[in-house]
Design an enzyme around this catalytic site. Sequence first.
Site: not given
Length: 400
Positions: A263, A289
């Site tokens: 895991e 932008r």
Amino acid sequence: MAGTVQAGAARAAGAVTAPLPLVLTHGQRNRWASVAGFAREHLAGGAADRDASAAFCWDGWRRCAESGLLGLPLPAGHGGGGESHLTTVVAFDALGYGCHDGGLLFSMAAHLWACSMTVARFGTAGQRQEYLPRMCDGSLIAAHAMTEPGSGSDAFAMATTAQPAGGGYLLNGEKAFVTNAGVAGVFITFAASKQRPGPYGLTCFLVDATAPGVATGPPVAKLGLRTSPMASVFFSDCLVPRSSVLGKPGMGMAIFNEAMHLERAFIMAGALGTMQRQVERGASALRSRRHPAGAAGAADEVAHRLARMASRLHTSRLLAYGHAAKMGTGRVAAHESALVKLKLSEAFVRNSEDARANDLALGHWPAAESERELRDALASRIYSGTNEIQRTLLAHGLGL
Ligand SMILES: Cc1cc2nc3c(=O)[nH]c(=O)nc-3n(C[C@H](O)[C@H](O)[C@H](O)COP(=O)(O)OP(=O)(O)OC[C@H]3O[C@@H](n4cnc5c(N)ncnc54)[C@H](O)[C@@H]3O)c2cc1C
């Protein structure tokens, strides 16, 4: 990764690009692109609403199962894909890129690495046949129930007991913070022996959620990963047959350690793709932008944050892919997986903080996405053992 920002340009033009061409095979790069495309098409929408209502994405779970993602590294004979650890990490990386539901990703990873792989590794032929095909096709969700109200980091100091009775065992105790409890049909759980106290007396069990004496508590409300169900699980005089023992009686500690080894190595794979999405989103917003004169400093600040994010992503991916390839050789020390989980979770939290800061600096909306990503990322410092525990494991690995 090299060229992450360029990848953003390609994506803006509609392409989904695969990372690390020098490390991955052609097939693995194709896998990344196809899974990312699948996830963008089917798993990109609805995450904000589900996060608000803490709803599990059943449709996403089913689609991922149908596409083979839940069984990728499992044996083909039991419904899996028979793929390598590395190919599976590549697929989950891509899933994290296209899927905006971090809770769904986490539920899938917990099901796969701590549960399905544990049954594949330690189950009898009968247990593998009974459980794995359904765990691969998604019709059976699994949960790994170890933590208790009185034992978390000190996992082996559990109070849940397994008492021999009626040709099997009587389970009594409470498990806490169990991911997938509430939707899971089976629990992989652990209990101590009164006859043999201590870690060498622990036994691992496969317990059906509908077995008499098993109850699930109410959903746990969380800061992040809200779309991944979590609850307590109660065992009250729950009589399980001897055939529900996973491995052998007394093997609980070894099975838990092996499950955590896997895991910790792989549970953060989805975060790689999410980090790539964050970098691309920020770069795209910055490019589009228009800055009034005098605002160049603010743009530089955002660009520098993006550069730091890209460099953390790059090193995280190299580490995760390299470790996955090494895990395939089977000769890897547990503390190396601890290092992977530690580094990737820290990178994920830092990048999510930076993504949030960039969104706010650029006035880029909806900033709710970066807020959700940050809340989801924070949990990664806790699950699979807190990062303090990963540092302890690393120190042990250094002989300290
Ligand atoms: C999103 C999420 C999903 C989870 N899913 C599951 C699941 O599916 N199954 C399951 O069984 N559990 C699950 N857990 C529980 C998780 O494994 C525990 O929360 C974790 O192991 C820590 O245990 P604890 O919460 O009892 O904290 P404690 O162990 O009480 O720790 C509290 C604090 O003390 C620190 N600490 C403790 N001992 C030491 C030490 N020796 N040295 C240094 N610092 C120390 C910890 O790092 C932490 O900061 C999940 C948790 C989260 C957040």
